[in-house]
Structure formats: C-alpha cells, structure tokens
Design a protein around this motif. Structure first.
Motif, mmCIF file in Angstrom:
data_model
loop_
_atom_site.group_PDB
_atom_site.id
_atom_site.type_symbol
_atom_site.label_atom_id
_atom_site.label_comp_id
_atom_site.label_asym_id
_atom_site.label_seq_id
_atom_site.Cartn_x
_atom_site.Cartn_y
_atom_site.Cartn_z
ATOM 1 N N THR A 44 0.844 -1.184 0.000
ATOM 2 C CA THR A 44 0.000 0.000 0.000
ATOM 3 C C THR A 44 0.878 1.231 0.000
ATOM 4 N N ALA A 45 0.591 2.150 -0.896
ATOM 5 C CA ALA A 45 1.358 3.387 -0.975
ATOM 6 C C ALA A 45 1.001 4.282 0.208
ATOM 7 N N VAL A 46 2.019 4.961 0.745
ATOM 8 C CA VAL A 46 1.861 5.817 1.915
ATOM 9 C C VAL A 46 2.409 7.202 1.597
ATOM 10 N N LEU A 47 1.632 8.238 1.923
ATOM 11 C CA LEU A 47 2.076 9.622 1.798
ATOM 12 C C LEU A 47 2.668 10.071 3.121
ATOM 13 N N ARG A 48 3.767 10.836 3.045
ATOM 14 C CA ARG A 48 4.354 11.409 4.258
ATOM 15 C C ARG A 48 5.120 12.668 3.896
ATOM 16 N N PRO A 49 5.319 13.571 4.869
ATOM 17 C CA PRO A 49 6.137 14.753 4.599
ATOM 18 C C PRO A 49 7.568 14.331 4.275
ATOM 19 N N ALA A 50 8.168 15.000 3.323
ATOM 20 C CA ALA A 50 9.561 14.725 2.966
ATOM 21 C C ALA A 50 10.483 15.221 4.066
ATOM 22 N N THR A 51 11.660 14.640 4.113
ATOM 23 C CA THR A 51 12.731 15.116 4.983
ATOM 24 C C THR A 51 13.930 15.457 4.107
ATOM 25 N N ALA A 52 14.899 16.117 4.679
ATOM 26 C CA ALA A 52 16.111 16.465 3.938
ATOM 27 C C ALA A 52 16.791 15.212 3.384
#
Length: 170
Positions: free
Chosen positions: A2-10
């Motif tokens: 399952t694809a998961v969205l999350r905030p990017a990090t550096a």
C-alpha cells in the motif's frame, strides 16, 4: 503493498531529484530535446531540491509517496509566485514512470489540494507544459482549467511554453 504519503525530509531530496529526472525524461521525451532533458541529471536535480529546501521549507511542503521501501512519487506546494495571497501553488507532481496509471498521481493531487486548503488558500494554481497533453488531461480531470496566462521557462537547457491552470480548493 500500500502506498503511503508522508512529509519529505532532507534525507529524501537526492532520491527525489533522481525520481524527478526520470519522470521528466519519460514525460517530456516526445516534445523536448534529449540533450535538454539530460542536462538535469538526478544528481543535479537532487542538489537543486536540496538548495531549494533550504530557502523554502518554512513556506512550502514536499510530500513523498512510498510503496514499501521505495519512494515512487512526490508533490510540492506553497504560495503562488504571482499571487501568494490569493492562490496556493501546486509546483510539482512527479511519479516514477512505471507507477503511472495506478491512481498515485491522483492521490498526490488530492493530498496537495487538501494541504493548500489547510494552509488557508481558497484557490490553487499550477503551471503545465503546453505540449504535455497527458498532464493537461490529468489536471483537467482533476477539476483544473487553463486561465489564459502563459509563460516560457527553461526545462533543462530548453525553453518550454507553459500554461497556468487554476481551480477552487475543497
């Protein structure tokens, strides 16, 4: 998976740059010269995103899409450069070429629209390459319409015509 969205990090930015390069080369190959697309290698775009991140991380948000351990897409949103009070901007949606047609781009767009709305904008804008007919159709199906504003910008070493699309936010 399952694809998961999350905030990017550096830590994601070099991977995002490589994905961005592959996505551009695939999506733009029919209307931009190969040498123009090759000018923005994965490393070059990773460095570009890393630099941009330094200056915009307080005003912009990158969301990444993972399928298992693999980063397969991203979006980038923030204030619109021409009208930052009236419009939020969807600056980028890119997917790995082998992930197209799975609804992942739509998931990124819905998430981006929700993010822009939560940040207080009631309208959104984006720029799309005039010759990128699949992207223009993707945005049209997502409720976006061209508003007649155009510009020309570099993509790699080539100049490319762009149209602005707008829509109300949910």
């Amino acid at each position: 998976m399952t694809a998961v969205l999350r905030p990017a990090t550096a830590d994601d930015l070099m991977t995002v740059g490589a994905l961005h390069s592959r996505s551009r080369q695939n999506a733009y190959r029919d209307f931009l010269p190969a040498e123009a697309l090759a000018a923005d290698s994965g490393d070059a775009l990773g460095q570009w995103w890393s630099e941009r991140w330094k200056w915009e991380r307080e005003t912009h948000l990158m969301t990444v899409l993972e399928d298992g351990e693999r980063l397969v897409g991203f979006s980038y949103v923030g204030p619109h450069e021409l009208d930052p009070v009236g419009y939020g901007e969807l600056s980028a949606i890119h997917l790995e070429p082998d992930q197209r047609g799975r609804g992942l781009g739509r998931a990124l767009m819905i998430d981006a629209l929700d993010t822009l709305s939560r940040r207080g904008w009631s309208r959104a804008a984006l720029w799309v390459l005039t010759d990128n007919k699949p992207a223009r159709e993707f945005y049209r199906r997502g409720g976006w319409t061209a508003d007649g504003i155009a510009r020309t910008e570099h993509v790699g070493s080539a100049l490319a015509a762009q149209l602005r699309y707008v829509r109300d936010l949910p």
